[in-house]
Motif scaffolding. Structure first.
Motif: not given
Length: 709
Positions: A349-371
């Motif tokens: 559970x240790x974060x051994x590396x990370x990147x914080x960056x400005x991006x553009x995404x295109x979400x593929x799915x809109x999921x619901x908590x209950x599902x």
């Protein structure tokens, strides 16, 4: 040393005796040209509660042993309590009705101690000076007495009805909710006087009740025209220029998980397993700061609001819907600008590396908590069909979230387990169902991912050593922990280290009570014994999470501190954090932190008021009915009982006819004087609903003894 500091330093000297402003000016060799500025400083120090004018208008330093500056908490019976501004000072000061001297609930005052505390009584005081009046607008019910009227405040802590002259009725009629503006404050026992400035509607009209709470807490409901004009000019499409200036993640499989009715989708997830067995977790947060430009009219409005407020059947958003539900919402199959945090997380559970960056995404799915929960908990056929294409990712998410939670538990992070409430309203705003809210695996996964993201961002910018906005949770006071320890002792539990308690101790207690009848009760009592988390420009630990570094980064659509953090990150990433910018942040962040903490408290209080009001309304149809419940709190005037649906009501001692009952604070139970009959926290009882007062947001129960059946 400034003039202000010199004045305070001068008054702190042992041989100082109270002086008039003229004498003080002579002592400081102030010429005619500087007199006004000097007197303004004295007046400012007086308003702040640093100094006070006493006999013959002579100034003296406020002695914190006897003169207390604080906020007055009123009571419907006319007395009050001064909550000291100096948090180190301890207990509130009781102010008898005859010593209120015209102060009302919400005023900032100076109180003089007139009676020391004893074992059985707290300190008593009198109001010497009102430094600052509360907001002069009050919400209440109008009563027309023909030649004059009264407004009965919704907030019974105000302790007065407000007198309304006939000429100031406006269009108000009896039994209407109104907003009244105070024109004369109470004095010499006289009620305050005011004028009606807004009619909200009749008590019976749908929506009037929640609108009244919106006005009571001065929540900014409508956006100004200038803000709407600003938003109308925001491009609702992502341009090629914006895409080309960012890391393009549009081909990455990203998706959102939210409630079925959510419209402002501000976080998306991506996940896969690397060849080395580590997890690659991406948390992609809407880049709201790209559209809310610093110092714009929209930015100032968002700062003023501080956060979105959720009032059951309506939301008072921080940002207009055109942004929060439009270009800033990570809707499926649409290009969206983000700030992304990509983390490589190992099997511990240790974060051994990370990147914080400005991006553009295109979400593929809109999921619901209950599902998501139906799939991971039950593997229903329907959920498998709905989630086709992300089943592998969801399995990985559950796997990783359990690893992250286990790591939090090892360091001592506390997971409170007390019932939260779901209140269902019909189309007229009437409550039709109140039940305990279920926290399922889908919600828990997203919670873990947001926590690790917030920690990663906070630690990164802590070590970058630049001005930042932190979310801190101070260690609890030893006194509060001692009181809590005394209560749980009656259940057979105890915690170690009252003076310097580690969250691990509380976490161990949570594990010990897991699954027990008293679990939710002790969880709630534990929460009440802790301090509130706040925003701060000064880094500090988060006690509840047992985290060294924590900030709010993941909800910029609904929290202003997150928006500020996004701005700082973007300036840092793009090399625009100049010395001037750093100086400005150092100057501005303390005020932003204080204001954001205030608006958060305001939202919580408003949301709680709405919930309590609707619970009381819901129970009106059950007057005379009997329910099983558990004793949730004990006071010197009665016993609170919580039902299975989370609704809480009070059993007044006056309704216990078989004996005279008293609250034994030392042993933390209620005991009958003659019968020695005892009622304890967590005890199961049967109650009858006697009354449900919507205006006062209270429900009255009566204990039903077995021999009544």
């Amino acid at each position: 040393m400034t003039v202000r500091e010199k004045i305070i330093h001068f008054m702190e000297e042992k041989d100082y005796s109270p002086m008039t402003k003229k004498t003080l000016a002579n002592k400081f060799n102030i010429g005619k040209s500087g007199l006004k500025a000097f007197y303004d400083i004295l007046e400012s120090l007086e308003k702040e509660g640093r100094i006070i004018k006493i006999n013959e208008d002579k100034y003296n330093l406020i002695d914190n042993d006897y003169l207390i500056v604080g906020r007055l908490e009123g009571h419907e019976r006319g007395f009050g309590f001064v909550v000291p501004e100096d948090k180190e000072r301890g207990a509130d000061i009781f102010i008898p009705r005859d010593y209120m001297n015209g102060a009302i609930h919400g005023d900032t005052v100076i109180a003089n101690i007139i009676s020391e505390a004893t074992e059985s009584r707290r300190e008593e005081g009198e109001i010497l000076r009102i430094l600052e009046r509360r907001d002069n607008k009050i919400v209440g019910v109008f009563d027309d007495n023909k030649s004059f009227g009264f407004v009965i405040p919704d907030d019974n802590k105000i302790g007065y009805d407000i007198f309304i002259p006939k000429a100031q009725f406006g269009k108000a009629k009896s039994n209407q909710k109104v907003v009244v503006e105070i024109t004369k404050w109470p004095k010499n026992g006289r009620n305050p006087e005011g004028r009606v400035v807004e009619v909200l509607g009749y008590l019976s009209e749908a929506g009037t009740d929640i609108l009244s709470i919106i006005r009571q807490f001065d929540l900014p409901e409508k956006f100004p025209k200038e803000v709407k004009n600003y938003v109308d000019n925001v491009n609702q499409e992502v341009t090629d220029e914006e895409i080309n200036s960012r890391v393009d993640l549009r081909d990455l499989k990203t998706f959102t998980i939210d409630g079925f009715d959510a419209k402002d989708l501000d976080d998306a997830i991506s996940i896969h397993k690397k060849d080395n067995g580590n997890y690659d977790l991406g948390v992609h947060i809407a880049d709201v700061s790209h559209y809310v430009k610093e110092n714009s009219i929209l930015d100032k409005e968002a700062e003023n609001r501080g956060n979105s407020v959720y009032l059951l059947d309506r939301v008072i958003p921080m940002l207009p819907e055109e942004l929060s539900n439009g270009i800033c919402s990570l809707n499926p199959n649409q290009d969206r600008l983000c700030l992304s945090v990509n983390m490589e997380i190992d099997k511990s559970g240790t974060v051994i590396d990370h990147r914080i960056e400005e991006t553009v995404i295109n979400s593929k799915h809109r999921l619901i908590y209950d599902d998501v929960s139906d799939y991971l908990e039950l593997e229903t056929t329907e959920s498998i069909e709905k989630l086709e294409g992300v089943l592998e990712e969801l399995t990985l998410m559950e796997e990783l979230s359990k690893i992250l939670r286990a790591k939090r538990e090892r360091r001592g992070s506390i997971d409170f387990n007390f019932p939260e409430t779901t209140i269902i309203l019909d189309e007229k705003g009437i409550p039709v169902e109140v039940r305990e809210e279920e926290r399922r695996i889908g919600n828990k996964i997203i919670e873990e991912f947001m926590l690790i993201t917030n920690e990663t961002v906070s630690e990164h910018y802590y070590w970058a050593d630049i001005p930042f906005l932190y979310r801190i949770h101070e260690d609890p006071s030893p006194e509060r922990i001692a009181d809590f320890n005394k209560i749980i002792y009656n259940f057979g539990y105890s915690i170690k280290g009252e003076q310097e308690i580690h969250p691990k101790e509380l976490q161990l207690l949570m594990k010990e009570i897991e699954g027990k009848d008293e679990e939710s009760l002790i969880s709630m009592l534990m929460l009440r014994s802790l301090k509130k988390a706040i925003y701060s420009e000064v880094p500090g630990t988060h006690f509840g999470l047992a985290s060294k570094y924590y900030s709010h980064f993941t909800a910029p659509i609904r929290r202003y501190p997150d928006l500020i953090i996004h701005r700082i990150i973007k300036m840092f990433i793009n090399g625009k954090l100049s010395n001037n910018k750093i100086d400005k942040l150092i100057k501005d962040l303390p005020e932003i932190a204080d204001h954001s903490s205030m608006t958060e408290r305001r939202a919580e209080e408003a949301e709680r008021e709405v919930d309590d009001m609707k619970k009381a309304e819901y129970m009106q149809k059950y007057i005379g009915y009997e329910f099983k419940g558990r004793i949730s709190s004990l006071t010197n005037f009665g016993i609170f009982v919580q039902l299975e649906n989370t609704i809480e009501g009070l059993v007044h001692f006056s309704t216990l006819k078989d004996d005279y009952y008293e609250f034994d604070e030392e042993n933390y139970y209620v005991i009958g004087e003659r019968t020695k009959n005892i009622y304890r926290l967590g005890q199961e009882v049967t109650v009858r609903v006697m009354d449900a007062n919507v205006a006062k947001r209270v429900i009255d129960f009566r204990l039903i003894e077995l021999d009544e059946y």
